[in-house]
Design an enzyme around this catalytic site. Structure first.
Site, mmCIF file in Angstrom:
data_model
loop_
_atom_site.group_PDB
_atom_site.id
_atom_site.type_symbol
_atom_site.label_atom_id
_atom_site.label_comp_id
_atom_site.label_asym_id
_atom_site.label_seq_id
_atom_site.Cartn_x
_atom_site.Cartn_y
_atom_site.Cartn_z
ATOM 1 C CB SER A 1 0.611 -12.235 3.099
ATOM 2 O OG SER A 1 1.499 -11.049 3.300
ATOM 3 C CG ASP B 1 3.533 -8.845 0.396
ATOM 4 O OD1 ASP B 1 3.131 -8.084 -0.417
ATOM 5 O OD2 ASP B 1 2.928 -9.021 1.379
ATOM 6 C CG ASP C 1 -1.310 -9.731 0.067
ATOM 7 O OD1 ASP C 1 0.049 -9.698 0.169
ATOM 8 O OD2 ASP C 1 -2.014 -9.760 0.870
ATOM 9 C CG ASP D 1 -0.510 -6.598 1.951
ATOM 10 O OD1 ASP D 1 0.584 -7.220 1.891
ATOM 11 O OD2 ASP D 1 -1.367 -7.034 2.701
#
Length: 455
Positions: free
Chosen positions: A101, A248, A250, A252
């Site tokens: 992340s 961010d 990834d 999400d």
């Protein structure tokens, strides 16, 4: 929270805390476990962000899956929500996302989702952890480990770029408006959204100005993305853009920047999207799901607009669990995890950006005006590395310090002590009328923790 898995998967320093052996064994377990639950071949889909260590974990998991007789479908570099979308839409048994992340490049993680595209349940995580620790007998596995598939029963690895393309098409389909005439900044954090975000916003008609789109495996989240919003703020102001969105590693999460270069965080976004839903009579239960870390300014704005709210423990999985249990349709975190259950089972930064843009277009107002009712209370959050998080939380002197400060604040603010879900860290947060008060109260609690020998 288990021995290996926290609130957002198995995360740690690549090659140190999280190794390719862990990844291989997780793949071995998943292939075996899901084969027990169904007839026919197990199908799993794998995605990753742009970290250099992602190659190692991607193929280690695939090797484990195929050795257990499951087929591994490779999305390669893609976003976490695209994995959830692919699993739910294309009838996979499970999904694996390789990402840490917002963490720096040297960390990595393994996130698991079930056949519905939801975060995998705690019971299954417990079984995986038992397997990683060699508890084969307890799991009913022969002492020699999970049997290897042979011959035609071996799994195969399938390139699945088509799944990523379908996800892009799905996002484009969700907007009922053209964004033509809008100048939109996109900070992709040199991460998973680096190709997808521009494609989506270009298709919706926006004039896009992307940054953070030169990943080299070592620069993900490096002074870029939603945790380093100052880069997008400069970008928006220097290029006179209408709006900016930062994701961010990834993708999400999404944090926005308005036309003045001011930050529009997850609390602002929750408010303005919920208000749009209420206007269209789509806000189920007239309720927004928040976490205990949401700002008091959000709650006052929701109350003023006639909307209700509930609080959950920090973590988007707990937000989603509440939504599943109650039917509430929108929830999220100040960090930019926004879940809209009508469209997704997880936070999706690109989806959030699209819906914010829809609000801007439909209201014919700049983002600053839409976010204006949420007046943020000063908030200070400090992290303290500790040996035993539970010992801190249960310490009587620490508890008393938190209680006394809460009483001193009364209705003027609040104080919160909580454990990190992914690190050996205690977080102390305070909201108060002034930043100086916040700093003083947080430091007071941290001093007690240190005096007790807990840090």
């Amino acid at each position: 929270m288990g021995k290996y898995f926290g609130t957002d998967g198995f995360r740690g320093e690549a090659g140190v805390t999280l190794t390719s052996e862990h990844a291989y064994r997780i793949g071995r377990f998943l292939g075996w476990y899901y084969a027990k639950k169904k007839r026919g071949r197990v199908r799993a889909v794998i995605g990753k962000d742009t970290r250099r260590s992602g190659y190692t974990f991607e193929y280690s998991i695939a090797a484990g899956l195929t050795a257990s007789g499951a087929d591994a479908y490779m999305l390669h570099v893609t976003t976490t929500p695209s994995v959830s979308y692919a699993v739910a839409g294309d009838d996979f048994d499970c999904g694996i996302m390789i990402s840490a992340s917002h963490n720096p490049y040297y960390d990595n993680g393994i996130k698991l989702v079930n056949g519905k595209g939801e975060k995998i349940d705690d019971d299954t995580i417990c079984l995986i952890e038992q397997y990683l620790d060699g508890s084969w007998e307890a799991l009913g596995i022969p002492a020699s480990d999970i049997p290897f598939a042979t011959g035609a029963d071996l799994g195969e690895i399938v390139d699945y770029a088509a799944g990523r393309n379908r996800y892009i098409g799905y996002l484009i389909s969700l907007s009922g408006y053209s964004f033509k005439g809008f100048r939109v900044g996109l900070d992709c954090a040199n991460g998973a959204a680096w190709m997808i975000a521009k494609s989506v916003f270009d298709a919706l008609g926006a004039k896009t100005y992307p940054i953070g789109t030169e990943p080299n495996g070592l620069n993900i989240n490096d002074r870029a993305g939603s945790t380093h919003i100052e880069a997008l703020q400069r970008h928006v102001k220097e290029n006179h853009l209408d709006v900016g969105f930062a994701f961010d590693g990834d993708a999400d999460r999404c944090i926005a920047v308005d036309e003045r270069g001011e930050v529009v965080n997850g609390d602002h976004i929750l408010y303005l999207l919920a208000k749009e839903m209420k206007k269209k009579d789509q806000l189920v239960n007239n309720t927004v799901v928040t976490t205990v870390m949401s700002n008091m300014g959000l709650y006052r704005a929701l109350e003023d607009a006639g909307m209700d709210y509930v609080q959950t423990t920090v973590g988007d999985r707990f937000v989603y669990e509440n939504m599943l249990a109650t039917g509430n349709c929108i929830g999220g975190e100040q960090s930019g995890h926004i879940i809209m259950s009508k469209y997704a089972t997880t936070g999706d930064g690109l989806l959030t950006a699209i819906k914010v843009m829809e609000a801007v277009v439909s209201n014919k107002l700049p983002l600053s005006k839409l976010a204006e009712p949420v007046i943020m209370f000063p908030q200070v959050l400090k992290n303290l590395r500790v040996a035993d998080k539970r010992a801190v939380r249960e310490n009587e002197r620490v508890q008393n310090a938190v209680r006394i400060i809460g009483e001193r604040l009364g209705k003027r603010g609040r104080v919160l002590l909580r454990e990190s879900g992914t690190e050996p860290v205690i977080r102390v947060m305070c909201e108060a009328p002034t930043r100086e008060e916040c700093e003083a109260f947080v430091d007071e609690i941290l001093a007690v923790i240190r005096a007790e020998g807990l840090a």
